[in-house]
Design an enzyme around this catalytic site. Structure first.
Site, PDB file in Angstrom:
ATOM      1  CE  LYS A 112       0.769   2.536   3.030  1.00  0.00           C
ATOM      2  NZ  LYS A 112       1.125   2.251   1.674  1.00  0.00           N
ATOM      3  CE  LYS A 193      -2.717  -3.784   1.074  1.00  0.00           C
ATOM      4  NZ  LYS A 193      -2.803  -2.806  -0.019  1.00  0.00           N
ATOM      5  CE  LYS A 196       4.810  -3.141  -3.846  1.00  0.00           C
ATOM      6  NZ  LYS A 196       3.785  -2.087  -3.729  1.00  0.00           N
TER       7      LYS A 196
HETATM    8  N1  AQP Z   1      -2.682  -7.836  -0.316  1.00  0.00           N
HETATM    9  C1  AQP Z   1      -3.161  -7.460  -1.501  1.00  0.00           C
HETATM   10  N2  AQP Z   1      -4.172  -8.152  -2.059  1.00  0.00           N
HETATM   11  C2  AQP Z   1      -4.661  -7.790  -3.267  1.00  0.00           C
HETATM   12  N3  AQP Z   1      -4.202  -6.768  -3.994  1.00  0.00           N
HETATM   13  C3  AQP Z   1      -3.186  -6.043  -3.485  1.00  0.00           C
HETATM   14  N4  AQP Z   1      -2.503  -4.975  -3.949  1.00  0.00           N
HETATM   15  C4  AQP Z   1      -1.563  -4.636  -3.034  1.00  0.00           C
HETATM   16  N5  AQP Z   1      -1.619  -5.451  -1.974  1.00  0.00           N
HETATM   17  C5  AQP Z   1      -2.613  -6.349  -2.214  1.00  0.00           C
HETATM   18  C6  AQP Z   1      -2.750  -4.327  -5.243  1.00  0.00           C
HETATM   19  O1  AQP Z   1      -1.499  -4.160  -5.901  1.00  0.00           O
HETATM   20  C7  AQP Z   1      -1.579  -2.998  -6.716  1.00  0.00           C
HETATM   21  C8  AQP Z   1      -0.319  -2.212  -6.597  1.00  0.00           C
HETATM   22  O2  AQP Z   1      -0.198  -1.769  -5.293  1.00  0.00           O
HETATM   23  P1  AQP Z   1       0.736  -0.558  -4.943  1.00  0.00           P
HETATM   24  O3  AQP Z   1       2.128  -0.932  -5.182  1.00  0.00           O
HETATM   25  O4  AQP Z   1       0.293   0.660  -5.644  1.00  0.00           O
HETATM   26  O5  AQP Z   1       0.512  -0.250  -3.431  1.00  0.00           O
HETATM   27  P2  AQP Z   1      -0.316  -0.920  -2.335  1.00  0.00           P
HETATM   28  O6  AQP Z   1      -1.703  -1.245  -2.718  1.00  0.00           O
HETATM   29  O7  AQP Z   1      -0.205  -0.033  -1.165  1.00  0.00           O
HETATM   30  O8  AQP Z   1       0.513  -2.256  -2.184  1.00  0.00           O
HETATM   31  P3  AQP Z   1       1.337  -2.710  -0.959  1.00  0.00           P
HETATM   32  O9  AQP Z   1       2.048  -3.947  -1.278  1.00  0.00           O
HETATM   33  O10 AQP Z   1       0.444  -2.741   0.238  1.00  0.00           O
HETATM   34  O11 AQP Z   1       2.429  -1.579  -0.837  1.00  0.00           O
HETATM   35  P4  AQP Z   1       2.773  -0.587   0.330  1.00  0.00           P
HETATM   36  O12 AQP Z   1       3.040  -1.439   1.514  1.00  0.00           O
HETATM   37  O13 AQP Z   1       3.982   0.141  -0.146  1.00  0.00           O
HETATM   38  O14 AQP Z   1       1.608   0.314   0.541  1.00  0.00           O
HETATM   39  C9  AQP Z   1      -2.829  -2.227  -6.300  1.00  0.00           C
HETATM   40  O15 AQP Z   1      -3.806  -2.335  -7.329  1.00  0.00           O
HETATM   41  C10 AQP Z   1      -3.294  -2.911  -5.059  1.00  0.00           C
HETATM   42  O16 AQP Z   1      -4.696  -2.921  -4.956  1.00  0.00           O
END
Ligand code: AQP
Length: 325
Positions: A112, A193, A196
């Site tokens: 990040k 991956k 969001k």
């Molecule tokens: N691409 C993915 N495949 C499988 N699992 C995923 N998760 C996120 N992206 C994938 C799982 O979703 C849960 C919640 O995630 P989060 O909101 O805490 O943050 P994150 O993992 O960082 O999700 P994002 O979408 O990638 O958000 P940003 O971009 O804001 O960082 C977690 O259990 C995660 O494993």
């Protein structure tokens, strides 16, 4: 009494199929086995650049989507992190037993920091400490995690051991519950991956036509240039999505058809899209119905926070006594 389970999701953008397949779907399955507390972690989401005017809408949407996916607030607790201020109070305290070197080692911090170069703040570095506080505040014993969160949970366990060694055995060491969870990749670039903050998502509330556009143009096995070229399904991101959404017979048919060049990529994509939308359409419709009555969703979240505050206050009382505060 069943063990308490804690997990969270960031309102950092529209909830997508990665969140659903990697986390929410599994959370729903765990509800009968544990006392589940699910949290919309807005304090985590503010560690990267965001638009304040959009935050309330994102929180509401995250709640509606989770409920629409099956997070039934009558059978578990759903609440917003900032509605329970003890999260940040405990995070401050846990900062004092967290080795700073460990924080700099976290892969997510490194990723990040690179992604948001120029706006890296101390909150991003301390993200895993807040995560430890989220879990310990409820003495959570079980934490469902995908592989990307394993390192953070290890640090939570380390923080727990250090706190207990210094101030007395107050907290159980949280156990990871590793899911054979999907790791969903971006359709435009299968090496990234789905995320969001990257914006390469298929949103759970997204319009079906817009989803089809993304599926239609998704990158497949690069070796398959012409319709007549045989492909290797294990190298194709669309085939991975078949694995999550399609029935076994169609998965087998597509694999054989791809290898034998008897099925084209567009046909394969149409089939996957049909099965995916059979899952996403009812979720979107339920979420839209909930969003048409936002006060009811806020009420649910307020009830969740009320329940959590009672537990959080009791824990903080114990923490302050143990620490001589
Ligand atoms: N691409 C993915 N495949 C499988 N699992 C995923 N998760 C996120 N992206 C994938 C799982 O979703 C849960 C919640 O995630 P989060 O909101 O805490 O943050 P994150 O993992 O960082 O999700 P994002 O979408 O990638 O958000 P940003 O971009 O804001 O960082 C977690 O259990 C995660 O494993």
């Amino acid at each position: 009494m069943s063990k308490r389970l804690f997990s969270g999701i960031q309102p950092s953008g529209g909830i997508h199929i990665g969140n659903y397949l990697g986390a929410i779907r599994n959370w729903v399955e765990l509800i009968p086995q544990f006392e589940c507390i699910y949290c919309i972690v807005d304090y985590h989401a503010i560690t990267v650049p965001y638009e304040p005017a959009e935050m309330q809408g994102r929180i509401l949407e995250a709640a509606a989507v989770n409920i629409a996916c099956g997070i039934d607030p009558e059978r578990c607790t759903l609440f917003v992190q900032s509605h329970v201020p003890e999260h940040t109070e405990l995070a401050w305290i846990l900062n004092t037993v967290t080795p700073i070197g460990e924080l700099f080692r976290m892969t997510q911090f490194k990723d990040k920091s690179a992604q948001f170069e120029g706006s890296v703040n101390a909150g991003l570095l301390n993200y895993p400490v807040l995560m430890a506080a989220d879990i310990l505040l409820y003495k959570g014993e079980v934490v469902p995690v995908g592989e990307d969160q394993v390192q953070h949970l290890e640090l939570s366990r380390e923080i727990t051991r250090r706190f207990n060694a210094r101030f007395g055995e107050l907290f159980p060491e949280p156990q990871p519950r590793l899911t054979a969870a999907a790791r969903v990749m971006g359709l435009d670039d299968p090496t990234k991956k789905m995320s969001k903050s990257v914006g390469n998502t298929i949103g759970l509330l997204e319009d079906p036509q817009s989803i089809w556009e993304k599926v239609r143009t998704a990158v497949t096995d690069p070796a398959r240039v012409r319709r007549s070229d045989p492909g290797e399904p294990t190298k194709c991101n669309v085939f991975s999505l078949h694995g999550y959404f399609s029935p076994p017979a169609d998965i087998e048919r597509v694999a054989a058809g791809c290898r034998g060049a008897t099925i084209g990529c567009i046909e394969c994509k149409k089939l996957m899209y049909g099965h995916m939308m059979a899952v996403l359409n009812p979720i979107r419709e339920r979420a839209q119905a909930l969003l048409a009555q936002p006060e009811r969703v806020w009420d649910t979240l307020r009830r969740g926070a009320h329940h959590c505050r009672t537990i959080a206050r009791a824990t903080m009382g114990e923490v302050r006594r143990a620490m001589g505060l």
